[in-house]
Write a protein that holds these residues in place. Structure first.
Motif, PDB file in Angstrom:
ATOM      1  N   LEU A  76      15.006  12.059   2.260  1.00 17.76           N
ATOM      2  CA  LEU A  76      15.540  11.294   1.127  1.00 17.76           C
ATOM      3  C   LEU A  76      14.605  11.537  -0.046  1.00 17.76           C
ATOM      4  O   LEU A  76      13.441  11.132  -0.030  1.00 17.76           O
ATOM      5  N   ARG A  77      15.127  12.212  -1.057  1.00 23.73           N
ATOM      6  CA  ARG A  77      14.306  12.711  -2.163  1.00 23.73           C
ATOM      7  C   ARG A  77      14.628  11.999  -3.471  1.00 23.73           C
ATOM      8  O   ARG A  77      15.781  11.814  -3.816  1.00 23.73           O
ATOM      9  N   ALA A  78      13.592  11.652  -4.221  1.00 28.36           N
ATOM     10  CA  ALA A  78      13.741  11.105  -5.573  1.00 28.36           C
ATOM     11  C   ALA A  78      13.629  12.262  -6.563  1.00 28.36           C
ATOM     12  O   ALA A  78      12.679  13.045  -6.506  1.00 28.36           O
ATOM     13  N   LEU A 106       6.068   5.898  -7.206  1.00 32.73           N
ATOM     14  CA  LEU A 106       6.076   6.484  -5.876  1.00 32.73           C
ATOM     15  C   LEU A 106       5.823   5.490  -4.749  1.00 32.73           C
ATOM     16  O   LEU A 106       6.480   5.555  -3.712  1.00 32.73           O
ATOM     17  N   PHE A 107       4.906   4.560  -4.929  1.00 29.78           N
ATOM     18  CA  PHE A 107       4.609   3.610  -3.860  1.00 29.78           C
ATOM     19  C   PHE A 107       5.844   2.779  -3.522  1.00 29.78           C
ATOM     20  O   PHE A 107       6.196   2.614  -2.356  1.00 29.78           O
ATOM     21  N   GLN A 108       6.527   2.269  -4.543  1.00 28.28           N
ATOM     22  CA  GLN A 108       7.729   1.471  -4.293  1.00 28.28           C
ATOM     23  C   GLN A 108       8.866   2.347  -3.780  1.00 28.28           C
ATOM     24  O   GLN A 108       9.664   1.901  -2.954  1.00 28.28           O
ATOM     25  N   MET A 109       8.957   3.576  -4.244  1.00 25.85           N
ATOM     26  CA  MET A 109       9.980   4.482  -3.722  1.00 25.85           C
ATOM     27  C   MET A 109       9.789   4.681  -2.223  1.00 25.85           C
ATOM     28  O   MET A 109      10.752   4.662  -1.451  1.00 25.85           O
ATOM     29  N   LYS A 110       8.560   4.873  -1.806  1.00 27.38           N
ATOM     30  CA  LYS A 110       8.266   5.035  -0.384  1.00 27.38           C
ATOM     31  C   LYS A 110       8.681   3.788   0.388  1.00 27.38           C
ATOM     32  O   LYS A 110       9.275   3.882   1.460  1.00 27.38           O
ATOM     33  N   GLU A 165      -0.440  16.594  -8.608  1.00 24.29           N
ATOM     34  CA  GLU A 165      -1.620  16.125  -7.883  1.00 24.29           C
ATOM     35  C   GLU A 165      -1.913  14.667  -8.224  1.00 24.29           C
ATOM     36  O   GLU A 165      -2.258  13.868  -7.361  1.00 24.29           O
ATOM     37  N   ASP A 166      -1.775  14.319  -9.502  1.00 28.07           N
ATOM     38  CA  ASP A 166      -1.973  12.932  -9.919  1.00 28.07           C
ATOM     39  C   ASP A 166      -0.874  12.036  -9.353  1.00 28.07           C
ATOM     40  O   ASP A 166      -1.143  10.934  -8.907  1.00 28.07           O
ATOM     41  N   ALA A 167       0.359  12.525  -9.352  1.00 29.95           N
ATOM     42  CA  ALA A 167       1.477  11.738  -8.822  1.00 29.95           C
ATOM     43  C   ALA A 167       1.264  11.407  -7.348  1.00 29.95           C
ATOM     44  O   ALA A 167       1.581  10.300  -6.899  1.00 29.95           O
ATOM     45  N   LEU A 168       0.713  12.342  -6.592  1.00 33.30           N
ATOM     46  CA  LEU A 168       0.467  12.121  -5.169  1.00 33.30           C
ATOM     47  C   LEU A 168      -0.379  10.874  -4.929  1.00 33.30           C
ATOM     48  O   LEU A 168      -0.177  10.143  -3.963  1.00 33.30           O
ATOM     49  N   LYS A 169      -1.295  10.594  -5.833  1.00 34.89           N
ATOM     50  CA  LYS A 169      -2.155   9.411  -5.700  1.00 34.89           C
ATOM     51  C   LYS A 169      -1.351   8.113  -5.771  1.00 34.89           C
ATOM     52  O   LYS A 169      -1.796   7.075  -5.291  1.00 34.89           O
ATOM     53  N   GLY A 170      -0.171   8.165  -6.357  1.00 41.81           N
ATOM     54  CA  GLY A 170       0.668   6.983  -6.466  1.00 41.81           C
ATOM     55  C   GLY A 170       1.134   6.436  -5.129  1.00 41.81           C
ATOM     56  O   GLY A 170       1.540   5.272  -5.033  1.00 41.81           O
ATOM     57  N   LEU A 171       1.088   7.246  -4.079  1.00 41.16           N
ATOM     58  CA  LEU A 171       1.508   6.785  -2.755  1.00 41.16           C
ATOM     59  C   LEU A 171       0.477   5.898  -2.083  1.00 41.16           C
ATOM     60  O   LEU A 171       0.786   5.226  -1.110  1.00 41.16           O
ATOM     61  N   THR A 172      -0.750   5.915  -2.585  1.00 40.36           N
ATOM     62  CA  THR A 172      -1.820   5.146  -1.931  1.00 40.36           C
ATOM     63  C   THR A 172      -2.435   4.102  -2.851  1.00 40.36           C
ATOM     64  O   THR A 172      -3.580   3.703  -2.658  1.00 40.36           O
ATOM     65  N   VAL A 173      -1.682   3.655  -3.833  1.00 39.96           N
ATOM     66  CA  VAL A 173      -2.194   2.702  -4.807  1.00 39.96           C
ATOM     67  C   VAL A 173      -2.562   1.368  -4.160  1.00 39.96           C
ATOM     68  O   VAL A 173      -3.562   0.755  -4.501  1.00 39.96           O
ATOM     69  N   PHE A 174      -1.755   0.926  -3.210  1.00 41.32           N
ATOM     70  CA  PHE A 174      -1.978  -0.363  -2.561  1.00 41.32           C
ATOM     71  C   PHE A 174      -2.250  -0.159  -1.079  1.00 41.32           C
ATOM     72  O   PHE A 174      -1.665   0.717  -0.454  1.00 41.32           O
ATOM     73  N   SER A 175      -3.114  -0.998  -0.523  1.00 41.49           N
ATOM     74  CA  SER A 175      -3.424  -0.883   0.895  1.00 41.49           C
ATOM     75  C   SER A 175      -2.631  -1.879   1.732  1.00 41.49           C
ATOM     76  O   SER A 175      -2.526  -1.734   2.935  1.00 41.49           O
TER      77      SER A 175
END
Length: 182
Positions: free
Chosen positions: A108-110, A119-123, A139-149
């Motif tokens: 499922l792709r955005a 990205l975090f909410q999309m995941k 590369e910067d966008a990838l960091k959006g997946l780990t913003v919250f723990s």
């Protein structure tokens, strides 16, 4: 070759997203050979020919209903949801419905106006692949997946809310009782 974020890594993207040009009709537009993600309207107009292809994908505009693909989702290697602008949040609901109500388990792709902050909410709502805007650093966008723990609410990625995931000790419950006088 374009790159996307898939899972939690940057990978080469060998899919082409077909976007209709002004004046092109869904029934007559030529779908190139290879891995192509076609608009829902093209799929509906050319379903018989496209269903015979070994790898085909479909994408939904934010104002289209995922239920239109009910019973056909197993035909697609990828389903994409277009975000025409980052402020249009309907794609989150489409993703959630594809995963939770329609049972889609494939990629499922955005696509579209996809930014790091989303990205975090999309995941959380079911996306597992992301095509960030080409004018931004992937590369910067990838960091959006780990913003919250940690997350509070339940969603596709975690079916239980935080208060159900963590057991309280007996002492902690006593202090939180309404009748405790606190």
């Amino acid at each position: 070759m374009q790159r996307i974020i898939k899972g939690n890594q940057i990978v080469a993207d060998d899919w082409t997203v077909l976007r209709l040009e002004e004046g092109q009709e869904p029934a007559t537009v030529e779908v190139a050979a290879g891995k192509v993600i076609v608009p829902l309207k093209v799929w509906q107009a050319q379903k018989e020919a496209l269903a015979a292809r070994p790898e085909i994908g479909v994408w939904l505009q934010s104002d289209e209903r995922p239920e239109e693909l009910k019973g056909e989702l197993d035909k697609f290697s990828v389903v994409a949801v277009n975000f025409p602008k980052f402020t249009d949040g309907r794609g989150y609901s489409i993703a959630y419905n594809l995963r939770m109500r329609l049972g889609y388990t494939g990629e499922l792709r955005a696509i579209g106006d996809v930014l790091r902050d989303q990205l975090f909410q999309m995941k959380r709502t079911g996306f597992d692949a992301y095509a960030p805007r080409p004018d931004r650093s992937i590369e910067d966008a990838l960091k959006g997946l780990t913003v919250f723990s940690e997350t509070y609410q339940a969603s596709v990625d975690d079916k239980l809310p935080l208060f159900r995931r963590h057991a309280r000790t007996a002492g902690a419950r006593e202090h939180n009782d309404i009748g405790s006088g606190i």
